[in-house]
Design a protein around this motif. Sequence first.
Motif, PDB file in Angstrom:
ATOM      1  N   UNK A 203      26.975 -20.902  31.978  1.00  0.00           N
ATOM      2  CA  UNK A 203      25.757 -20.120  32.193  1.00  0.00           C
ATOM      3  C   UNK A 203      25.545 -19.032  31.143  1.00  0.00           C
ATOM      4  N   UNK A 204      26.468 -18.084  31.113  1.00  0.00           N
ATOM      5  CA  UNK A 204      26.255 -16.923  30.258  1.00  0.00           C
ATOM      6  C   UNK A 204      26.216 -17.295  28.781  1.00  0.00           C
ATOM      7  N   UNK A 205      27.222 -18.039  28.334  1.00  0.00           N
ATOM      8  CA  UNK A 205      27.307 -18.360  26.914  1.00  0.00           C
ATOM      9  C   UNK A 205      26.063 -19.051  26.376  1.00  0.00           C
ATOM     10  N   UNK A 206      25.594 -20.128  27.040  1.00  0.00           N
ATOM     11  CA  UNK A 206      24.401 -20.805  26.510  1.00  0.00           C
ATOM     12  C   UNK A 206      23.184 -19.883  26.448  1.00  0.00           C
ATOM     13  N   UNK A 207      23.052 -19.009  27.444  1.00  0.00           N
ATOM     14  CA  UNK A 207      21.893 -18.121  27.459  1.00  0.00           C
ATOM     15  C   UNK A 207      21.965 -17.082  26.346  1.00  0.00           C
ATOM     16  N   UNK A 208      23.185 -16.763  25.927  1.00  0.00           N
ATOM     17  CA  UNK A 208      23.313 -15.736  24.904  1.00  0.00           C
ATOM     18  C   UNK A 208      23.320 -16.344  23.513  1.00  0.00           C
ATOM     19  N   UNK A 209      23.196 -17.661  23.439  1.00  0.00           N
ATOM     20  CA  UNK A 209      23.334 -18.350  22.159  1.00  0.00           C
ATOM     21  C   UNK A 209      22.442 -17.836  21.023  1.00  0.00           C
ATOM     22  N   UNK A 210      21.167 -17.563  21.273  1.00  0.00           N
ATOM     23  CA  UNK A 210      20.350 -17.047  20.162  1.00  0.00           C
ATOM     24  C   UNK A 210      20.967 -15.791  19.544  1.00  0.00           C
ATOM     25  N   UNK A 211      21.496 -14.914  20.381  1.00  0.00           N
ATOM     26  CA  UNK A 211      22.139 -13.710  19.874  1.00  0.00           C
ATOM     27  C   UNK A 211      23.404 -14.029  19.111  1.00  0.00           C
ATOM     28  N   UNK A 212      24.137 -15.012  19.607  1.00  0.00           N
ATOM     29  CA  UNK A 212      25.364 -15.415  18.917  1.00  0.00           C
ATOM     30  C   UNK A 212      25.022 -15.909  17.521  1.00  0.00           C
ATOM     31  N   UNK A 213      23.983 -16.733  17.438  1.00  0.00           N
ATOM     32  CA  UNK A 213      23.602 -17.280  16.138  1.00  0.00           C
ATOM     33  C   UNK A 213      23.178 -16.180  15.176  1.00  0.00           C
ATOM     34  N   UNK A 214      22.262 -15.312  15.626  1.00  0.00           N
ATOM     35  CA  UNK A 214      21.821 -14.230  14.719  1.00  0.00           C
ATOM     36  C   UNK A 214      22.992 -13.367  14.321  1.00  0.00           C
ATOM     37  N   UNK A 215      23.812 -13.017  15.313  1.00  0.00           N
ATOM     38  CA  UNK A 215      24.940 -12.132  15.038  1.00  0.00           C
ATOM     39  C   UNK A 215      25.900 -12.723  14.029  1.00  0.00           C
ATOM     40  N   UNK A 216      26.270 -13.983  14.230  1.00  0.00           N
ATOM     41  CA  UNK A 216      27.236 -14.580  13.312  1.00  0.00           C
ATOM     42  C   UNK A 216      26.658 -14.693  11.906  1.00  0.00           C
ATOM     43  N   UNK A 217      25.379 -15.010  11.818  1.00  0.00           N
ATOM     44  CA  UNK A 217      24.786 -15.106  10.487  1.00  0.00           C
ATOM     45  C   UNK A 217      24.716 -13.744   9.812  1.00  0.00           C
ATOM     46  N   UNK A 218      24.262 -12.733  10.556  1.00  0.00           N
ATOM     47  CA  UNK A 218      24.135 -11.405   9.972  1.00  0.00           C
ATOM     48  C   UNK A 218      25.483 -10.798   9.630  1.00  0.00           C
ATOM     49  N   UNK A 219      26.567 -11.342  10.205  1.00  0.00           N
ATOM     50  CA  UNK A 219      27.907 -10.855   9.902  1.00  0.00           C
ATOM     51  C   UNK A 219      28.533 -11.666   8.777  1.00  0.00           C
ATOM     52  N   UNK A 220      28.486 -12.973   8.903  1.00  0.00           N
ATOM     53  CA  UNK A 220      29.187 -13.815   7.940  1.00  0.00           C
ATOM     54  C   UNK A 220      28.638 -13.654   6.525  1.00  0.00           C
ATOM     55  N   UNK A 221      27.327 -13.696   6.401  1.00  0.00           N
ATOM     56  CA  UNK A 221      26.741 -13.705   5.065  1.00  0.00           C
ATOM     57  C   UNK A 221      27.104 -12.466   4.244  1.00  0.00           C
ATOM     58  N   UNK A 222      26.913 -11.269   4.756  1.00  0.00           N
ATOM     59  CA  UNK A 222      27.335 -10.122   3.950  1.00  0.00           C
ATOM     60  C   UNK A 222      28.854 -10.025   3.804  1.00  0.00           C
ATOM     61  N   UNK A 223      29.585 -10.436   4.848  1.00  0.00           N
ATOM     62  CA  UNK A 223      31.046 -10.310   4.768  1.00  0.00           C
ATOM     63  C   UNK A 223      31.614 -11.211   3.679  1.00  0.00           C
ATOM     64  N   UNK A 224      31.017 -12.387   3.538  1.00  0.00           N
ATOM     65  CA  UNK A 224      31.524 -13.308   2.522  1.00  0.00           C
ATOM     66  C   UNK A 224      31.310 -12.770   1.115  1.00  0.00           C
ATOM     67  N   UNK A 225      30.286 -11.942   0.955  1.00  0.00           N
ATOM     68  CA  UNK A 225      29.985 -11.442  -0.383  1.00  0.00           C
ATOM     69  C   UNK A 225      30.575 -10.071  -0.675  1.00  0.00           C
ATOM     70  N   UNK A 226      31.177  -9.452   0.339  1.00  0.00           N
ATOM     71  CA  UNK A 226      31.678  -8.097   0.165  1.00  0.00           C
ATOM     72  C   UNK A 226      32.931  -8.073  -0.706  1.00  0.00           C
ATOM     73  N   UNK A 227      33.107  -7.001  -1.499  1.00  0.00           N
ATOM     74  CA  UNK A 227      34.393  -6.862  -2.203  1.00  0.00           C
ATOM     75  C   UNK A 227      35.007  -5.485  -2.023  1.00  0.00           C
TER      76      UNK A 227
END
Lengths: 286, 265, 392
Positions: A203-227
């Motif tokens: 129940x909870x996880x599927x409903x929160x999925x849009x947030x999970x997707x945005x969050x992971x993208x907004x985290x991964x992309x800058x983190x991968x490029x950080x030095x």
Amino acid sequence: MADAGRRRGLTAYLLMAPAVVWLGLFFVIPFYSLVAASLYDPGGSDKNGWDMTYHLANYWTAIENYWQPLVRSLLYGLAATLICLVLGYVLAYTIAFKAGRWKSLMLVLVIVPFFTSFLVRTLSWQLILADDGWVVDTLQFLHVLGSDDKLLATDFAVVMGLSYNFLPFMVLPLFASIDKIDPRLIEASSDLYSNPFVGFFKVTWPLSLPGVVSGTLLTFIPAAGDYINAELLGNADTTVIGKVIQLQATTANHPHIAAALSMMLMFLIVAMVLVYVRRVGTEELL
Amino acid sequence: MRWLREHLVALVGGVVLVYLFVPIFLVVLMSFNDPATRNVYKFDGFTFDNWLHPCADPAMCDSLALSVEIGLLATLVATVIGTLAAFALVRWDFAGRSQSNLLIFLPMAAPEIVMGSSLLTLFVQGGFAGQLGFMTIFIAHVMFCLSFVIVTVRSRLAGMDDTLEQAASDLYATPAQTFWRVTFPLVLPGIFGAALLSFSLSFDDFIITNLNSGSEVTFPMYVWGVARVGLPMQVNVVGTLMLVVSLVIVLSGEINARRRARALT
Amino acid sequence: MSSPAETVQPEDPARAAPTTTSYDGLRIRNLHKSFGSFHAVTDLDLDVPRGSFFALLGPSGCGKTTTLRMVAGLETPTSGTITLAGQDITHAKPYRRPVNTVFQSYALFPHLDIFENVAFGLRRRKTGNVEAKVKDMLELVELEAQARKRPAQLSGGQQQRVALARALINEPEVLLLDEPLGALDLKLRRSMQIEIKRIQTEVGLTFIHVTHDQEEAMTMADTVAVMNAGVIEQMGTPAELYENPESTFVANFLGQSNLVEGTVTGTSGDVVSVDMHGIGVSIPAHRAHTREGKGWIGIRPEKVLIGEAGAQLDAPGETIPGGIVTDVSFIGVSTQYLVKMPWGQEIQVFAQNTGRDQIFRSGDSVELSWRPQYAFLLDHAQDVRAGAEEAS
């Protein structure tokens, strides 16, 4: 609702123009400059100028020499994103459902560290993970760490720093999504599923999925490029691609390598994002 | 045991919050540090010296001034043109709307190093290699702040009840009056929030600035520079001040909202 | 009551003095509104007398709110005209019409306090004496103590009154109310209905009230127009509409009706004879809205008399024998029966619990009758279920 009342007319273009021009000039066009630069003839220099000879071999040179930092960056990014996901989800869930009247205050508290200088707070981690610091001492005492082991200047420290610094990027979109979930649905799921974990994943996880997707993208992309984290909290062996690009672009004076590496980093990230988004099945990133 | 299970999530949540603040607490603590040696970063003794002589290293205060200057200027420009664009996106229907939305989203998702190096490449190719400095930093900052401003203002605007504007029109307000007396006051908090966000993004930026700054040194660049050779504790003074200022701004907004809600009941 | 003419921009056509020969109320002619291929309002004609309380009644989606918005100027008609006190306001902007609206969601300005909300229209028109007028209006709606609060601090009922005050204070030619009581609970709604009616009588302005609640419309309005799918089905006083509906929609939408199939057998004088499943039934001519072929004989449940089989009922007309009670509901005020007739249809009967008559039980054999002056006849081509579900 807002759709029905939309106006038509030229005013829209006037209003959009400054922003579109600025982004077009300084975000889109530089991309093309980058493509061009990545195809420079390596024989040029800043003094003599660079010739565009469609020298695709630049890409091979770049990969040959720097595939390790490239892969390392992506791995750091993934690790940090995963940690952020776990910590961030717990935090977002707590604020959304357990905070009561402290909800907005807690949100504020999540954002406030973000307003201190990125560099200064990363330096604090040098302090926390210092060899003779309190944390290392305790862990050595508990025999979690050997007496010769250190936390600072390791991969672990870099990932810790990254997770710390990008946590708000994960928490806020997660919170936005989780907060929208009707709490009665969660009650219903605890009614239906005796095991709370099952209930969560059904129940909870599927409903929160849009947030999970945005969050992971907004985290991964800058983190991968950080030095910054890799440099301040790592060592000579933890060089990441961001640092390489920085060096190649400035000190080493190889704009073609820097450009090729930037392009590859971007393509890799985009590819990973596309695969990820397709798997998750959500197009709603905004 | 039962208490633990029931409150597990809340407990962990609380722990994470604490974890968020430990490094911040250290920043504050270290601002009072009296370092034994320059090179080793650890807490040695307590002193007010750092606070009393914040500009002991003049280079730091110079870099601070530059960061503030650029921050204010970039915020001003980004907020104005971003707000205009946000209005267009919410209130108008025009060809290219969805493409514009994509264009605005991309800078938020692109890695800084890529944006920075591509911008540098543009400047060099354009022949401005020798003129990297204030202007180029300013241009870069407006560029990456724009998206955040537009998204913030847009969401505030889209969330506004458009019946209010109909009501104003029904009550004899011309379109101009409706805008200034109803729409604008209601969007203003969003614009203000966008400006704050923009300033902090600009002030804190390192990666993009580092590539496009020429010989200019902003505060983050200064910190990067001294981190290797020996950090003056005044850097933590600045960090603490930033924390305090942002806490004050945000909390006063919160308190204001709560006070208004409670006052006249 | 002063007209708003003196207080608004002089070049505004809606404010000029009306000519003496034109209609002094609101007149709508041939009004059409289409959204693409969807026709929200079709060929609407309406005359709203000045100073009356007019209700536009209909189910959701029937076009009543669209019509209201066109009168307010918030929606532009596809074709047709709207004239107010002789002036054509069809294409005038909302801020140039002497019309004000009370919105369904109240639309109070959240960033202004109650005083400023109510004063908004006056200030835009640069009317003098704002303080005094606002104070008087707040007294009228009993909200003086809340003058400096924000809308968010008020209850639903209070917000509703602010919305009313904000519109009324401008003394418009027409006040439009778009389902203003929808968000209130039953008790509050009832008291607000009385309140609004009282205010209207006191200030004497023309009120047009849009609602889907037929009880509300009938309680408050002098004239009711029933709207369905973009057209007006019938217009008249609440009593006219209720007692003599002209279409199945109106018959079912206002209260409840029993509609029984029948065939017209003839007309003589002012009586129409109809054969209802073998039983002869008479319908007064002015209540027969079809004169030949098949029709729907309509009779309201409360007009149907129920009695034991064989007993003579007080009705100089037809007795319809052979009914079997299939359902009994004791409502307190009345007992509601469902009686299955020989032709298979279940007739609804509402019997007031006067205490004099017996209460029947399920399975009892009964006879029904009614006084012919209460029956009506409708066109068979109309849908017998029209309006039935939507009645609130």
